[in-house]
Each structure stands twice: as structure tokens, then as C-alpha cells.
Motif scaffolding. Structure first.
Motif, PDB file in Angstrom:
ATOM      1  N   GLY A   6      -5.778  -1.460   3.374  1.00 42.91           N
ATOM      2  CA  GLY A   6      -6.262  -0.316   2.613  1.00 42.91           C
ATOM      3  C   GLY A   6      -6.361  -0.546   1.125  1.00 42.91           C
ATOM      4  O   GLY A   6      -6.514   0.409   0.360  1.00 42.91           O
ATOM      5  N   LEU A   7      -6.281  -1.807   0.690  1.00 45.67           N
ATOM      6  CA  LEU A   7      -6.369  -2.145  -0.731  1.00 45.67           C
ATOM      7  C   LEU A   7      -7.760  -2.685  -1.049  1.00 45.67           C
ATOM      8  O   LEU A   7      -8.354  -3.418  -0.250  1.00 45.67           O
ATOM      9  N   LYS A  37      -5.008   0.509  -4.939  1.00 44.28           N
ATOM     10  CA  LYS A  37      -4.954   1.502  -3.871  1.00 44.28           C
ATOM     11  C   LYS A  37      -5.885   2.648  -4.245  1.00 44.28           C
ATOM     12  O   LYS A  37      -5.736   3.251  -5.308  1.00 44.28           O
ATOM     13  N   HIS A  70       0.828  -1.203   0.000  1.00 41.57           N
ATOM     14  CA  HIS A  70       0.000   0.000   0.000  1.00 41.57           C
ATOM     15  C   HIS A  70       0.865   1.257   0.000  1.00 41.57           C
ATOM     16  O   HIS A  70       0.595   2.227  -0.727  1.00 41.57           O
ATOM     17  N   ARG A  71       1.916   1.260   0.804  1.00 40.66           N
ATOM     18  CA  ARG A  71       2.783   2.444   0.896  1.00 40.66           C
ATOM     19  C   ARG A  71       3.444   2.780  -0.427  1.00 40.66           C
ATOM     20  O   ARG A  71       3.503   3.948  -0.834  1.00 40.66           O
TER      21      ARG A  71
END
Length: 217
Positions: free
Chosen positions: A189-190, A215, A137-138
Motif C-alpha cells: 500500500g505504499l 503512505k 504501512h501500519r
């Protein structure tokens, strides 16, 4: 930070089996039709003008990296095994390969247009998957796409002693149910947009699962 023991085990094991792995693992063109179609779908989603390079994490000897490049994807490979990276650089000198771990990627935040993790996470203990997925995610840009594929199971924990070419290995396998993998991706968060579960091919014993996620912008 001290390197997690499962990362050390994967590095040492794949350094040991690298040459036989490169010889024995299938070429992408030899994969089953569903697997080829999912790779083609991923390539379509991350090709220009989609922004950002694509990282093939756990690239091994670079066969799938090169396959994506041939499909027009601006891709580079990362693997925990220096020996695998050496083989990939020799086989595909026109592409970029680097040594690295999915638990702490040397990639800037929001830098990637896509991530492929192709049979690359099943040596990761379940308690470490949130860390790995958080790194996905980052490093993904908003709108960036992830394709995760690999073995799935019913919370199986396997301890093989030998692998490709009969070499001794120290890594372990962790095969999670597809629903659990989807939950962990969501927790990072995906957004999962598609997934497939394939029954074992003839001569194989385990199901495989493939997930497409992105994302949010």
C-alpha cells in the motif's frame, strides 16, 4: 508469537559484532554524494511541519539517527540488537533508542511521520518482507514517508560465516532485484516516488538501491 529465526540470528550476530561494527562503519559524512543527497532529501520531506516523529529502524550504533537529528528531524532509533542500542545510547544520550523488531513494531498505528530503513532489511527472507512492509504501512501516518536503502541483487541468497572484526555470524543475506522490492512496497500500500540504483564503490561487490515512498492520505 514465536520470534522468527532470522530475527534471532540478526540479534545474536549484531550483539557479537556491535563494537567492531560501530568502529568500522562509515560516518554519514563519509558516504558517497548520492547517499548523502538521498538522506538530505528524506530529511527535507520529514522535517516539521510534517507531522509525526521519524523512526530509524535498524539504527545500529545510531550514527545515521544522529545525522538526521542534526538535519532537524525529530527522530528516534530502533534496533533488534540490545548491544547496538546500548552503544547508541552511550554515544548519543540526547536521543531516544529502543530494542525492537521490524516484524512487530511496538509503535502505534499511524504514529510516524517517517521511517528510515537504512541497510536494515537485507537479512529478512523474502517471504517475510510483506510482513515488514505492512508494519511500515501500519505505523506511518497518511502522507508519511519511507526511505528504504540497502543492497540489491539478482535474488541472491548469501550465508556469510564471519563479519566485522572477523566475528562469527549466523544471519543470512537476501538480495532482491530493485523491481521486486518496488513491487512489494506497492503491495503493502505504499507509493514509490523515486528510486536509485548505484554501482558498487571501489572495493565493493554489490549494487545498492534506495527507494522513497509514502503512505497515501
Amino acid at each position: 508469537m514465536t520470534e522468527p529465526s532470522h530475527v534471532t540470528a540478526a540479534r545474536e550476530s549484531y550483539d557479537t559484532v556491535a563494537a567492531d561494527y560501530a568502529r568500522l562503519v562509515k560516518e554519514p559524512a563519509e558516504l558517497d554524494p548520492v547517499s548523502r543527497a538521498m538522506l538530505a532529501t528524506f530529511a527535507e520531506l520529514v522535517r516539521p511541519p510534517h507531522p509525526g516523529p521519524v523512526a530509524d529502524l535498524g539504527c545500529g550504533p545510531g550514527k545515521v539517527t544522529a545525522h538526521l537529528a542534526a538535519l532537524g528531524v525529530p527522530v528516534f532509533g530502533v534496533d533488534v540488537s540490545p548491544r547496538m542500542v546500548e552503544l547508541a545510547r552511550t554515544a548519543y544520550p540526547e536521543l531516544r533508542f529502543a530494542v525492537g523488531s521490524m516484524t512487530a513494531l511496538d509503535i502505534g498505528s499511524g504514529e510516524l511521520g517517517g521511517i528510515l530503513a537504512y541497510y536494515a532489511t537485507h537479512h529478512t527472507p523474502p517471504q517475510w518482507l510483506p510482513t515488514v512492509f505492512a508494519e511500515f504501512h501500519r505505523t506511518l501516518a497518511p502522507g508519511g514517508v519511507l526511505m528504504l536503502a540497502g543492497h540489491v541483487g539478482d535474488d541472491e541468497h548469501l550465508r556469510p560465516t564471519h563479519a566485522y572484526g572477523g566475528h562469527p555470524v549466523s544471519y543470512e543475506w537476501y538480495l532482491l532485484p530493485p523491481d521486486r522490492i518496488a513491487e512489494l512496497l506497492h503491495g503493502a500500500g505504499l507509493v514509490v516516488t523515486a528510486r536509485t540504483v548505484q554501482e558498487p564503490e571501489e572495493g565493493a561487490r554489490r549494487q545498492t538501491g534506495t527507494f522513497l515512498a509514502y503512505k497515501p492520505r
